[in-house]
Scaffold this motif. Structure first.
Motif, PDB file in Angstrom:
ATOM      1  N   LYS A  25      32.599 -36.119  20.685  1.00 61.10           N
ATOM      2  CA  LYS A  25      33.861 -35.580  19.669  1.00 61.10           C
ATOM      3  C   LYS A  25      33.313 -36.220  18.385  1.00 61.10           C
ATOM      4  CE  LYS A  25      37.206 -35.825  22.494  1.00 61.10           C
ATOM      5  NZ  LYS A  25      38.911 -35.704  23.018  1.00 61.10           N
ATOM      6  N   HIS A  26      32.980 -37.492  18.285  1.00 58.27           N
ATOM      7  CA  HIS A  26      32.455 -38.238  17.059  1.00 58.27           C
ATOM      8  C   HIS A  26      31.087 -37.469  16.501  1.00 58.27           C
ATOM      9  CE1 HIS A  26      35.229 -41.242  16.955  1.00 58.27           C
ATOM     10  NE2 HIS A  26      34.920 -41.991  18.123  1.00 58.27           N
ATOM     11  N   LEU A  27      30.359 -36.961  17.285  1.00 53.41           N
ATOM     12  CA  LEU A  27      29.114 -36.327  16.934  1.00 53.41           C
ATOM     13  C   LEU A  27      29.415 -34.956  16.385  1.00 53.41           C
ATOM     14  CD1 LEU A  27      26.651 -36.907  19.904  1.00 53.41           C
ATOM     15  CD2 LEU A  27      26.341 -37.777  17.643  1.00 53.41           C
ATOM     16  N   ARG A  28      30.491 -34.315  16.929  1.00 53.75           N
ATOM     17  CA  ARG A  28      30.951 -33.113  16.013  1.00 53.75           C
ATOM     18  C   ARG A  28      31.330 -33.358  14.660  1.00 53.75           C
ATOM     19  NH1 ARG A  28      32.965 -28.237  15.906  1.00 53.75           N
ATOM     20  NH2 ARG A  28      35.140 -27.523  16.690  1.00 53.75           N
ATOM     21  N   VAL A  29      32.108 -34.390  14.292  1.00 52.17           N
ATOM     22  CA  VAL A  29      32.743 -34.822  13.140  1.00 52.17           C
ATOM     23  C   VAL A  29      31.474 -35.224  12.366  1.00 52.17           C
ATOM     24  CG1 VAL A  29      33.975 -36.524  11.772  1.00 52.17           C
ATOM     25  CG2 VAL A  29      34.640 -35.843  13.916  1.00 52.17           C
ATOM     26  N   ARG A  68      28.546 -34.128  12.687  1.00 50.59           N
ATOM     27  CA  ARG A  68      27.579 -32.748  12.283  1.00 50.59           C
ATOM     28  C   ARG A  68      28.302 -31.935  11.275  1.00 50.59           C
ATOM     29  NH1 ARG A  68      27.829 -28.940  16.893  1.00 50.59           N
ATOM     30  NH2 ARG A  68      28.747 -30.947  17.756  1.00 50.59           N
ATOM     31  N   GLU A  69      29.608 -31.910  11.311  1.00 50.70           N
ATOM     32  CA  GLU A  69      30.475 -31.289  10.382  1.00 50.70           C
ATOM     33  C   GLU A  69      30.366 -31.690   8.822  1.00 50.70           C
ATOM     34  OE1 GLU A  69      34.212 -31.044  11.997  1.00 50.70           O
ATOM     35  OE2 GLU A  69      33.819 -29.204  13.387  1.00 50.70           O
ATOM     36  N   VAL A  70      30.030 -33.039   8.861  1.00 54.55           N
ATOM     37  CA  VAL A  70      29.938 -33.407   7.299  1.00 54.55           C
ATOM     38  C   VAL A  70      28.493 -33.689   6.927  1.00 54.55           C
ATOM     39  CG1 VAL A  70      32.045 -34.614   7.434  1.00 54.55           C
ATOM     40  CG2 VAL A  70      30.216 -36.031   7.961  1.00 54.55           C
ATOM     41  N   GLY A  71      27.531 -33.291   8.029  1.00 58.37           N
ATOM     42  CA  GLY A  71      26.075 -33.200   7.782  1.00 58.37           C
ATOM     43  C   GLY A  71      25.395 -34.530   7.870  1.00 58.37           C
ATOM     44  N   LEU A  72      26.192 -35.391   8.556  1.00 54.36           N
ATOM     45  CA  LEU A  72      25.210 -36.695   8.615  1.00 54.36           C
ATOM     46  C   LEU A  72      24.440 -36.954   9.803  1.00 54.36           C
ATOM     47  CD1 LEU A  72      28.469 -39.181   7.863  1.00 54.36           C
ATOM     48  CD2 LEU A  72      25.997 -39.091   6.884  1.00 54.36           C
ATOM     49  N   VAL A  73      24.577 -35.926  11.030  1.00 51.84           N
ATOM     50  CA  VAL A  73      23.588 -35.902  11.875  1.00 51.84           C
ATOM     51  C   VAL A  73      23.237 -34.437  12.089  1.00 51.84           C
ATOM     52  CG1 VAL A  73      24.672 -37.941  12.980  1.00 51.84           C
ATOM     53  CG2 VAL A  73      25.315 -35.506  13.636  1.00 51.84           C
ATOM     54  N   GLY A  74      22.125 -34.126  12.547  1.00 46.68           N
ATOM     55  CA  GLY A  74      21.376 -33.078  12.924  1.00 46.68           C
ATOM     56  C   GLY A  74      21.099 -33.002  14.749  1.00 46.68           C
ATOM     57  N   VAL A  75      21.206 -31.666  14.978  1.00 48.94           N
ATOM     58  CA  VAL A  75      20.661 -31.530  16.524  1.00 48.94           C
ATOM     59  C   VAL A  75      19.525 -30.806  16.635  1.00 48.94           C
ATOM     60  CG1 VAL A  75      21.980 -31.416  18.524  1.00 48.94           C
ATOM     61  CG2 VAL A  75      23.240 -31.175  16.265  1.00 48.94           C
ATOM     62  N   ALA A 104      36.799 -33.963   6.699  1.00 46.92           N
ATOM     63  CA  ALA A 104      36.874 -33.351   5.404  1.00 46.92           C
ATOM     64  C   ALA A 104      35.460 -33.922   4.272  1.00 46.92           C
ATOM     65  CB  ALA A 104      37.722 -33.708   4.516  1.00 46.92           C
ATOM     66  N   ASP A 105      35.276 -35.157   4.511  1.00 44.67           N
ATOM     67  CA  ASP A 105      34.031 -35.722   3.710  1.00 44.67           C
ATOM     68  C   ASP A 105      33.351 -36.942   4.385  1.00 44.67           C
ATOM     69  OD1 ASP A 105      35.634 -37.800   3.559  1.00 44.67           O
ATOM     70  OD2 ASP A 105      36.250 -37.114   1.433  1.00 44.67           O
ATOM     71  N   ALA A 106      32.326 -37.427   3.622  1.00 44.69           N
ATOM     72  CA  ALA A 106      31.649 -38.440   4.372  1.00 44.69           C
ATOM     73  C   ALA A 106      32.431 -39.779   4.466  1.00 44.69           C
ATOM     74  CB  ALA A 106      30.314 -38.694   3.685  1.00 44.69           C
ATOM     75  N   PHE A 107      33.251 -39.874   3.291  1.00 42.79           N
ATOM     76  CA  PHE A 107      34.027 -41.027   3.328  1.00 42.79           C
ATOM     77  C   PHE A 107      34.907 -41.242   4.425  1.00 42.79           C
ATOM     78  CE2 PHE A 107      33.219 -41.111  -1.181  1.00 42.79           C
ATOM     79  CZ  PHE A 107      33.183 -42.390  -1.716  1.00 42.79           C
ATOM     80  N   ASN A 108      35.719 -40.267   4.901  1.00 44.19           N
ATOM     81  CA  ASN A 108      36.335 -40.332   6.078  1.00 44.19           C
ATOM     82  C   ASN A 108      35.565 -40.329   7.367  1.00 44.19           C
ATOM     83  OD1 ASN A 108      39.335 -40.096   5.747  1.00 44.19           O
ATOM     84  ND2 ASN A 108      38.501 -38.659   4.298  1.00 44.19           N
ATOM     85  N   ALA A 109      34.526 -39.739   7.502  1.00 45.07           N
ATOM     86  CA  ALA A 109      33.813 -39.537   8.778  1.00 45.07           C
ATOM     87  C   ALA A 109      33.357 -40.991   9.086  1.00 45.07           C
ATOM     88  CB  ALA A 109      32.384 -38.804   8.317  1.00 45.07           C
ATOM     89  N   VAL A 110      32.991 -41.552   7.775  1.00 45.20           N
ATOM     90  CA  VAL A 110      32.312 -42.907   7.999  1.00 45.20           C
ATOM     91  C   VAL A 110      33.332 -44.191   8.213  1.00 45.20           C
ATOM     92  CG1 VAL A 110      31.003 -44.606   6.414  1.00 45.20           C
ATOM     93  CG2 VAL A 110      29.829 -42.462   7.258  1.00 45.20           C
ATOM     94  N   ALA A 111      34.483 -43.894   8.054  1.00 42.49           N
ATOM     95  CA  ALA A 111      35.698 -44.791   7.868  1.00 42.49           C
ATOM     96  C   ALA A 111      35.748 -45.207   9.553  1.00 42.49           C
ATOM     97  CB  ALA A 111      36.970 -44.271   7.400  1.00 42.49           C
ATOM     98  N   GLU A 112      35.481 -44.611  10.416  1.00 43.63           N
ATOM     99  CA  GLU A 112      35.692 -44.657  11.853  1.00 43.63           C
ATOM    100  C   GLU A 112      34.468 -45.568  12.302  1.00 43.63           C
ATOM    101  OE1 GLU A 112      37.848 -44.194  14.143  1.00 43.63           O
ATOM    102  OE2 GLU A 112      36.598 -45.151  15.657  1.00 43.63           O
ATOM    103  N   PRO A 113      34.758 -46.955  12.698  1.00 42.33           N
ATOM    104  CA  PRO A 113      33.630 -47.536  13.303  1.00 42.33           C
ATOM    105  C   PRO A 113      32.622 -47.364  13.963  1.00 42.33           C
ATOM    106  CG  PRO A 113      35.926 -48.833  13.291  1.00 42.33           C
ATOM    107  CD  PRO A 113      36.156 -47.370  12.829  1.00 42.33           C
TER     108      PRO A 113
END
Lengths: 118, 118
Positions: free
Chosen positions: A49-53, A55-62, A8-17
């Motif tokens: 799979k992590h990269l997909r998450v 990507r979905e919040v815009g934290l990485v580009g390909v 959903a958002d960056a907060f959650n995306a980044v909560a995963e170590p």
DNA sequence: GAATTATATACCGATATAGGAATATGTCAA
DNA sequence: TTGACATATTCCTATATCGGTATATAATTC
């Protein structure tokens, strides 16, 4: 309802170590997936799979490069986190002990960041 | 294994929007649980559960006052988040466009934060 | 002690993962 | 085309929630 979606958002995306680890590696420069697999020590599908998450919040580009996919960091979605956390800085920073310093900082921020983004 | 435990660290604790909301209310000052129930608009048991998570990572403290329990914020556990996110500030802040400003900031941080904590 | 108020815990159901294994897709090379 | 390599997706299982309801614990008042 159950737990909120991680994507959903960056907060959650980044909560995963592991995802923070991936971002940390990428902050050193663009990397293909296999580099991440090697450096993070995680199975390839998991990294994808992590990269997909991310990507979905815009934290990485390909970027496609032959048969490789080069991933790079984009920290912009982290700004809301930074802004939110910053409001609690008082709790740990000695900088906030003296009011004059606080005011100095505020002035400085206004000068440097004015009209930053959004 | 499945999803990482929410109670594990501040990153996860704060990934939940309701918990951020609770902290935001508490940042205005100490509050009993019922105030939070009213202000956050969540069922009392849910508020208590979120408070438990926040307590476990040290983001809130409690004080008994009669039959009420006064909760207060402690932002200290947010420092690691702040520090981590800050390394990506370059991605969104115009402040990093000019090297001299960067150096100015570094110097300033060293002066004000030296020997901060831990 | 009984009733009331304030808060915490236990139990339940639904869901969203994280990780693993197998497989699909896509690109290049011979 | 066939094979090798790089990456993504699908299916699976176990688990950790979040929210809800009911109940337990604790303090105060009558």
């Amino acid at each position: 309802m159950a737990r909120a979606a991680t994507t959903a958002d960056a907060f959650n995306a980044v909560a995963e170590p592991r995802r923070r680890q991936i971002l940390d590696v990428l902050s050193g420069g663009e990397r293909p997936v296999n580099d991440l697999v090697r450096l993070v020590g995680l199975a390839q599908p998991l990294v994808s799979k992590h990269l997909r998450v991310l990507r979905e919040v815009g934290l990485v580009g390909v970027r496609d490069e032959g048969r490789q996919r080069m991933y790079s960091v984009n920290g912009q979605p982290l700004k809301p986190i930074h802004d939110w956390v910053k409001t609690y800085e008082r709790s740990w920073s000695r900088r906030f002990d003296r009011l004059d310093v606080v005011l100095e900082e505020l002035k400085e921020v206004k000068e440097d960041d004015d009209g930053e983004d959004e």
